[in-house]
Motif scaffolding. Structure first.
Motif, PDB file in Angstrom:
ATOM      1  N   ASP A 177      41.168  42.148  55.735  1.00 48.45           N
ATOM      2  CA  ASP A 177      42.187  41.150  56.029  1.00 48.45           C
ATOM      3  C   ASP A 177      42.531  40.410  54.733  1.00 48.45           C
ATOM      4  O   ASP A 177      41.755  39.557  54.288  1.00 48.45           O
ATOM      5  N   PRO A 178      43.674  40.722  54.099  1.00 43.21           N
ATOM      6  CA  PRO A 178      44.030  40.063  52.841  1.00 43.21           C
ATOM      7  C   PRO A 178      44.100  38.542  52.941  1.00 43.21           C
ATOM      8  O   PRO A 178      43.704  37.830  52.006  1.00 43.21           O
ATOM      9  N   ASP A 179      44.600  38.034  54.074  1.00 40.03           N
ATOM     10  CA  ASP A 179      44.693  36.578  54.235  1.00 40.03           C
ATOM     11  C   ASP A 179      43.310  35.945  54.269  1.00 40.03           C
ATOM     12  O   ASP A 179      43.075  34.895  53.656  1.00 40.03           O
ATOM     13  N   ALA A 180      42.393  36.561  54.998  1.00 38.22           N
ATOM     14  CA  ALA A 180      41.033  36.033  55.076  1.00 38.22           C
ATOM     15  C   ALA A 180      40.342  36.131  53.717  1.00 38.22           C
ATOM     16  O   ALA A 180      39.612  35.219  53.312  1.00 38.22           O
TER      17      ALA A 180
ATOM     18  N   ARG B 274      50.423  28.199  49.224  1.00 36.57           N
ATOM     19  CA  ARG B 274      51.112  29.068  48.249  1.00 36.57           C
ATOM     20  C   ARG B 274      50.102  29.884  47.442  1.00 36.57           C
ATOM     21  O   ARG B 274      50.337  31.070  47.164  1.00 36.57           O
ATOM     22  N   TYR B 275      49.009  29.241  47.067  1.00 34.36           N
ATOM     23  CA  TYR B 275      47.957  29.885  46.276  1.00 34.36           C
ATOM     24  C   TYR B 275      47.345  31.042  47.062  1.00 34.36           C
ATOM     25  O   TYR B 275      47.219  32.173  46.563  1.00 34.36           O
ATOM     26  N   ARG B 276      46.987  30.769  48.323  1.00 29.63           N
ATOM     27  CA  ARG B 276      46.385  31.808  49.160  1.00 29.63           C
ATOM     28  C   ARG B 276      47.378  32.934  49.437  1.00 29.63           C
ATOM     29  O   ARG B 276      46.998  34.118  49.440  1.00 29.63           O
ATOM     30  N   PHE B 277      48.629  32.576  49.664  1.00 35.34           N
ATOM     31  CA  PHE B 277      49.645  33.591  49.939  1.00 35.34           C
ATOM     32  C   PHE B 277      49.788  34.547  48.762  1.00 35.34           C
ATOM     33  O   PHE B 277      49.881  35.772  48.947  1.00 35.34           O
ATOM     34  N   ALA B 278      49.819  34.000  47.541  1.00 37.34           N
ATOM     35  CA  ALA B 278      49.970  34.845  46.352  1.00 37.34           C
ATOM     36  C   ALA B 278      48.794  35.808  46.208  1.00 37.34           C
ATOM     37  O   ALA B 278      48.977  36.991  45.879  1.00 37.34           O
ATOM     38  N   ILE B 279      47.581  35.306  46.452  1.00 42.67           N
ATOM     39  CA  ILE B 279      46.399  36.169  46.358  1.00 42.67           C
ATOM     40  C   ILE B 279      46.432  37.230  47.459  1.00 42.67           C
ATOM     41  O   ILE B 279      46.154  38.413  47.207  1.00 42.67           O
ATOM     42  N   ALA B 280      46.779  36.819  48.673  1.00 42.59           N
ATOM     43  CA  ALA B 280      46.838  37.767  49.787  1.00 42.59           C
ATOM     44  C   ALA B 280      47.869  38.861  49.523  1.00 42.59           C
ATOM     45  O   ALA B 280      47.624  40.044  49.812  1.00 42.59           O
ATOM     46  N   GLN B 281      49.009  38.506  48.957  1.00 43.79           N
ATOM     47  CA  GLN B 281      50.039  39.494  48.631  1.00 43.79           C
ATOM     48  C   GLN B 281      49.544  40.472  47.581  1.00 43.79           C
ATOM     49  O   GLN B 281      49.840  41.677  47.642  1.00 43.79           O
ATOM     50  N   THR B 282      48.795  39.960  46.606  1.00 43.43           N
ATOM     51  CA  THR B 282      48.234  40.822  45.563  1.00 43.43           C
ATOM     52  C   THR B 282      47.249  41.821  46.167  1.00 43.43           C
ATOM     53  O   THR B 282      47.287  43.019  45.863  1.00 43.43           O
ATOM     54  N   VAL B 283      46.368  41.315  47.021  1.00 45.51           N
ATOM     55  CA  VAL B 283      45.383  42.194  47.663  1.00 45.51           C
ATOM     56  C   VAL B 283      46.074  43.208  48.572  1.00 45.51           C
ATOM     57  O   VAL B 283      45.722  44.397  48.578  1.00 45.51           O
ATOM     58  N   ALA B 284      47.078  42.769  49.326  1.00 46.77           N
ATOM     59  CA  ALA B 284      47.810  43.691  50.202  1.00 46.77           C
ATOM     60  C   ALA B 284      48.477  44.798  49.392  1.00 46.77           C
ATOM     61  O   ALA B 284      48.501  45.961  49.825  1.00 46.77           O
ATOM     62  N   ALA B 285      49.007  44.451  48.222  1.00 45.21           N
ATOM     63  CA  ALA B 285      49.628  45.472  47.368  1.00 45.21           C
ATOM     64  C   ALA B 285      48.589  46.475  46.898  1.00 45.21           C
ATOM     65  O   ALA B 285      48.859  47.679  46.821  1.00 45.21           O
ATOM     66  N   GLY B 286      47.383  45.979  46.583  1.00 53.73           N
ATOM     67  CA  GLY B 286      46.309  46.884  46.171  1.00 53.73           C
ATOM     68  C   GLY B 286      45.842  47.791  47.289  1.00 53.73           C
ATOM     69  O   GLY B 286      45.549  48.975  47.066  1.00 53.73           O
ATOM     70  N   LEU B 287      45.788  47.262  48.500  1.00 52.13           N
ATOM     71  CA  LEU B 287      45.434  48.091  49.651  1.00 52.13           C
ATOM     72  C   LEU B 287      46.498  49.165  49.891  1.00 52.13           C
ATOM     73  O   LEU B 287      46.183  50.307  50.230  1.00 52.13           O
ATOM     74  N   ALA B 288      47.756  48.781  49.695  1.00 52.62           N
ATOM     75  CA  ALA B 288      48.853  49.716  49.933  1.00 52.62           C
ATOM     76  C   ALA B 288      48.858  50.862  48.930  1.00 52.62           C
ATOM     77  O   ALA B 288      49.158  52.012  49.295  1.00 52.62           O
ATOM     78  N   ASP B 289      48.534  50.574  47.672  1.00 51.55           N
ATOM     79  CA  ASP B 289      48.565  51.650  46.662  1.00 51.55           C
ATOM     80  C   ASP B 289      47.197  52.306  46.457  1.00 51.55           C
ATOM     81  O   ASP B 289      47.055  53.215  45.635  1.00 51.55           O
ATOM     82  N   GLY B 290      46.188  51.847  47.206  1.00 45.29           N
ATOM     83  CA  GLY B 290      44.875  52.477  47.145  1.00 45.29           C
ATOM     84  C   GLY B 290      43.992  51.994  46.017  1.00 45.29           C
ATOM     85  O   GLY B 290      42.858  52.482  45.861  1.00 45.29           O
TER      86      GLY B 290
END
Length: 209
Positions: A166-169, A143-159
């Motif tokens: 790789d947000p998960d990695a 759950r901890y890693r998923f939350a961080i990965a989602q945060t990073v993915a959102a940042g990649l999406a908005d630039g």
């Protein structure tokens, strides 16, 4: 007192007992680890008979699973407060959330409340300990890693975040670093300069922006 009021009072007393038992278990795990934890030790410190502990949690294994959930809930609360402090209550950006994560992690590490110390000890126990500990910590880590990965993915999406492929990695690497720092600070508190470590971690996160 009518039946509904009595029921409410019973539920309140049970919730108080659950919290006290969980906090006591956290202190004991922080001192000696999960393997050495005995229900009788909890009873001795809280004054509750073993029947109350078993009634509320069922078993030692269920108790540790609930303790991990309890720690995660408390961390979520303090993390939300850290985000609000950093943003002034405005909608946080992905970078705000990553920086707030470091804020609260190092603040808790410096103070090391019993609940957080127990969580770190359970991390190490999970490698060789009871399957219930491993299961609980595995789920919490995911759950901890998923939350961080989602945060990073959102940042990649908005630039607002760059340089992550790789947000998960990235999430796995960040959690691994934080876990290692936490364990090292317990094993060798005098040998870890948390201010310097925090500065390096903040610098690394800032470079993502």
């Amino acid at each position: 007192m009518d039946s509904s009021a009595e029921e409410h009072q019973v539920q309140r007393e049970q919730e108080i007992a659950r919290t006290r038992i969980l906090e006591t278990a956290a202190r004991l795990i922080g001192e000696a680890g999960f393997a050495r934890l005995k229900i009788g030790m909890i009873c001795a410190r809280t004054g509750y008979p073993s029947g109350v502990v078993y009634q509320l949690f069922g078993s030692k294994e269920t108790l540790v699973q609930r303790l991990v959930e309890f720690a995660a809930e408390k961390f979520a609360d303090v993390f939300s407060a850290a985000v609000a402090t950093r943003t002034g209550g405005l909608t946080p950006s992905p970078m705000d959330m990553l920086r707030a994560l470091l804020d609260i992690f190092f603040e808790l590490l410096t103070d090391m409340p019993p609940l957080n110390r127990a969580f770190v000890v359970l991390w190490t126990d999970a490698t060789v300990g009871d399957p219930a500990v491993r299961s609980a910590m595995t789920e919490a880590d995911r759950r901890y890693r998923f939350a961080i990965a989602q945060t990073v993915a959102a940042g990649l999406a908005d630039g607002s975040i760059t340089g992550v492929r790789d947000p998960d990695a990235y999430a796995a690497a960040l959690v691994g670093q934080l876990r290692g720092i936490a364990v090292a600070s317990i094993i060798d508190p005098g040998g870890i300069d948390l201010r310097a470590v925090r500065a390096e971690m903040e610098y690394a996160v800032d470079r993502l922006a």
